[in-house]
Scaffold this active site. Structure first.
Site, PDB file in Angstrom:
ATOM      1  N   ASP A 150       2.932  -4.296  -0.310  1.00 56.16           N
ATOM      2  CA  ASP A 150       2.817  -2.837  -0.307  1.00 56.16           C
ATOM      3  C   ASP A 150       1.898  -2.444   0.860  1.00 56.16           C
ATOM      4  O   ASP A 150       1.239  -3.284   1.490  1.00 56.16           O
ATOM      5  CB  ASP A 150       2.305  -2.325  -1.656  1.00 56.16           C
TER       6      ASP A 150
HETATM    7  C1  NOJ Z   1       2.901   2.771  -1.164  1.00 56.46           C
HETATM    8  C2  NOJ Z   1       3.533   2.813  -2.523  1.00 56.46           C
HETATM    9  O1  NOJ Z   1       2.719   2.147  -3.468  1.00 56.46           O
HETATM   10  C3  NOJ Z   1       4.919   2.188  -2.556  1.00 56.46           C
HETATM   11  O2  NOJ Z   1       5.503   2.447  -3.801  1.00 56.46           O
HETATM   12  C4  NOJ Z   1       5.766   2.727  -1.452  1.00 56.46           C
HETATM   13  O3  NOJ Z   1       7.050   2.143  -1.516  1.00 56.46           O
HETATM   14  C5  NOJ Z   1       5.102   2.432  -0.128  1.00 56.46           C
HETATM   15  N1  NOJ Z   1       3.797   3.079  -0.078  1.00 56.46           N
HETATM   16  C6  NOJ Z   1       5.941   2.894   1.072  1.00 56.46           C
HETATM   17  O4  NOJ Z   1       6.017   4.261   1.123  1.00 56.46           O
END
Ligand code: NOJ
Length: 765
Positions: free
Chosen positions: A284
């Protein structure tokens, strides 16, 4: 065409490679493994590491530099660019790189792309896998038509704590329901063939246990027994993997003391070795950097090593792989085999997506680009309306307040009654607020000239400047929580005047969409004070009050339940939300949604999930201080239980019949039940089958959902429903984590919600 597109692989490689005069043989396009191995042989270490980088367009580096970096082979994939015209030059740049390896384009397509479907929690409320499949297919069609290859979805984190802002993004509290949805969405995003031009790769998230952050506070710690993990939290990720998800996004939280992004047990032992996952692991946003802040790595070098050792293939947003992996490999601290495995999985994903055969598979030709990306003709409004209608949950309906008469004069009040942006809900991808239908628009269109809608805003979502500042600080393009500058009392007075002129009040209250979002945890589940004051003034008019809730998590609804005549939970219902809600309010559509998560009476009562383990002193109603498990200042149990939702008609369930009372291993047991529509309207309901293992070697839950079926019945119609249960439905992870079905008695419970059930028993031999 195809040959022309493949030329860069050969021409550029021959022009720029050490073999300038002897072009390397073309890639073995028909053999995935051979292609990966061939490329790995040809790649430099720097090119390999480049493949492991997933870069956000817009925030990670200036746009001009991105093409340069891609052409230099330093980027493997990007996210956050959502048009073919934006993506094409980046793919051109990738094909100009020395080896001409295509990049892929990712995005958060969570509940729709251009057409926004209801938020995930609402989709789950439909308990309708066909409707959910429709939302997934349309999302894939629209996203791929914009040149996207991969979605960071489905988000299948089980949540039992509605304080968590991302509750809105998941499918609720139940492992079985969420697993069914996980599998459905993976199959529909990825289509018949992942290499089809209208398929996108699913990347299930957030692995693992993100929904269990302590206290519902985002990014907080997760500490959990292995039994609970296996029984309640892991099944949905497993279902997505079993359905063939190409990707897994790794969670930001710790799992029992080790951040998921550095957790070898989680990413290697469990995911790869036990579950057999062969796809792509994606960290993430910034998660590898965060290993420093978690305090498991003293420096970036260690963080990068821990992440690659644990099994993070593609690193989202951070630059530690780029900076540290070359040195780590050169010094022999990270074996090149680890890098090759990760690169192999990135290349494999690109191969599966069909990008080696046609890098422009989803980007298409410039001549075919849409003139207007947000053109009406690109939307799937019928599908959105159908799915949204299915996801609405009727919580109360005293004296048949609903449906409303078309001739009625309706006072439509509340800060959410005419708000376009909130209709979208959070994570609404490329949805455009102006294209949503608000409740006001939907209701006005539905009553037409027959009735009348008098609109008054009545209140702001909140008048708390601290909250407004926070909500507007979230990463939206522009401030979203806009304030009506009038004094609160003037707004309430206007709403009360409207109510007095009307036959019925419809009050659209709840949360702004940013209140149920990433990084939007709340300590209170109450309606903001401004909205509560509005409702109290409306109740005082004595006019029938219909509360239409718009929110992304269970709210504390005790007061509303007591004072409103009807309550409809609509969540954030997407592009066609206003029409869908009006359809239900006016009886064009009979509501059939059921809650996928329990609604607590108060924050202090959390968690209230229905499938909790049995207790030695379960709550027994009786004298105060009777030493059973309860809070002495609050009634026991959820205000609205899991699986609950009313209809404009009534249904009756017969006593369940079992095909036998002894089940031999390897055989099946049939549970049948008849459902009758005893009311005067056609309607749909959800028959729910729960099981309880009456005695186990470890403590077992009071009940667990094992099957459900949604069915439509005409007035007076009766239908026989049959469910088959087998040994595998009775299995659980015992104290040694063996997955076993133990002999003994089981109770089958059938109901139209999780609380009011009729039971029968059988024995597993
Ligand atoms: C952070 C988030 O936790 C995740 O769910 C998301 O897919 C990513 N950012 C990309 O935007």
């Amino acid at each position: 065409m195809m040959i022309k597109r493949l030329l860069p692989f050969v021409l550029l490689a021959s022009a720029m490679s050490p073999y300038a005069f002897a072009a390397p043989p073309a890639l073995p396009l028909d053999d995935r493994q051979a292609l990966i191995e061939t490329l790995l042989e040809r790649m430099t270490l720097a090119e390999k590491i480049g493949q492991l980088r997933l870069i956000s367009i817009g925030s990670d580096m200036p746009r001009e530099r991105i093409a340069e970096e891609i052409a230099a082979g330093r980027i493997g994939a990007t996210f956050n660019s959502v048009t073919r015209t934006d993506n094409r030059p980046m793919q051109d740049a990738a094909l100009r790189s020395r080896l001409g390896i295509p990049i892929f384009f990712a995005y958060d397509v969570i509940h729709g792309h251009r057409t926004i479907f209801p938020i995930s929690l609402a989709l789950a409320s439909s308990w309708d896998l066909e409707a959910i499949a429709l939302s997934g297919r349309v999302s894939a069609i629209e996203a791929s038509a914009d040149g996207l290859d991969l979605t960071f979805a489905p988000m299948v984190d089980i949540t039992r704590d509605p304080r968590w802002g991302r509750t809105s993004e998941g499918f609720g509290e139940d492992p079985y329901l969420v697993s069914q949805i996980a599998g459905t969405l993976v199959r529909t995003y990825q289509g018949q063939r992942l290499s089809a031009s209208d398929s996108v790769m699913a990347s299930v998230k957030h692995f693992a246990l993100y929904g269990a952050v302590e206290g519902g506070r985002d990014y907080n710690v997760v500490d959990m027994s292995p039994q609970r993990m296996h029984q309640d939290y892991l099944p949905p990720y497993r279902a997505a993997v079993d359905a063939g998800a190409g990707g897994v996004m790794v969670a930001l939280n710790t799992v029992n003391g080790m951040p998921a992004s550095a957790n070898r047990w989680l990413l290697r032992d469990l995911l790869r070795d036990d579950w057999g996952f062969r796809g792509l692991n994606i960290s993430d946003h910034g998660a590898i950097d965060e290993l420093l802040r978690h305090g498991v790595a003293p420096d970036g070098r260690t963080a990068a090593r821990l992440a690659i050792e644990a099994g993070i293939d593609l690193s989202m947003h951070d630059s530690l792989y780029l900076q540290e992996l070359p040195g780590l490999v050169e010094r022999g601290e990270v074996p090149i085999e680890l890098i090759d495995q990760a690169v192999g999985r990135v290349l494999g994903a690109k191969y599966d997506l069909g990008l080696f055969h046609d890098p422009y598979l989803r980007i298409g030709k410039a001549a075919d680009d849409p003139v207007e990306v947000n053109a009406e003709s690109r939307l799937h409004r019928d599908a959105a309306r159908q799915v949204a209608r299915d996801s609405l949950v009727l919580l109360e309906n005293r004296q048949q307040t609903l449906p409303l008469r078309k001739e009625a004069t309706i006072a439509l009040v509340g800060p959410l009654a005419d708000s376009h942006v909130d209709m979208l809900g959070s994570w609404s991808a490329a949805g455009v607020a102006a294209q949503t239908v608000t409740l006001r628009q939907g209701l006005e269109a539905a009553v037409g000239a027959t009735g009348q809608v008098i609109h008054a805003r009545g209140a702001n979502v909140t008048d708390d400047p601290r909250l407004i500042e926070y909500l507007n600080f979230l990463n939206w393009d522009r401030p979203e929580v806009t304030q009506d500058p009038r004094p609160p009392q003037a707004m309430i007075d206007e709403a009360v005047r409207a109510a007095r002129e009307a036959d019925v009040i419809v009050a659209a209250v709840g949360e702004s969409r940013g209140m149920s979002h990433e990084s939007s945890s709340r300590t209170s589940l109450a309606l903001p004070a401004s909205q509560q004051a509005l409702l109290e003034a409306l109740v005082a008019t004595g006019k029938p009050l219909v509360v239409v809730l718009m929110n992304g998590r269970p709210l504390q609804l005790g007061w509303v339940k007591e004072h409103a005549d009807a309550v409809l939970e609509t969540w954030f219902s997407g592009t066609e939300g206003g029409h869908a809600i009006a359809d239900v309010l006016l009886g064009e559509h009979n509501p059939s949604g059921k809650l996928p998560i329990s609604f607590p009476r108060s924050v202090g009562q959390i968690p209230t999930y229905y499938n909790h383990p049995r207790l030695g002193r379960p709550y027994v109603e009786g004298r105060p201080g009777n030493y059973t498990s309860q809070y002495f200042d609050e009634s026991n149990g959820a205000l609205y239980p899991f699986g609950y939702g009313l209809s404009y008609t009534k249904f009756e369930l017969s006593k369940p019949q079992l095909s036998g009372h002894k089940l031999k291993r390897g055989q099946n047991l049939e549970v049948s039940v008849t459902v009758k529509n005893t009311g005067e309207r056609a309607g749909a309901t959800v028959v729910q089958l729960y099981l309880q293992d009456l005695v186990g070697s470890s403590v077992r839950p009071v009940k667990e959902l094992k099957r459900f079926e949604k069915l439509m019945l005409e007035p007076g119609e009766t239908r026989l429903i049959r469910f088959e249960l087998g040994e595998s439905d009775l299995k659980f992870h015992d104290a040694k984590l063996d997955y076993v079905a133990e002999p003994g008695e089981f109770e089958v419970q059938l109901g139209l919600d999780s609380r009011a059930v009729i039971s029968e028993r059988f024995e597993l031999l």
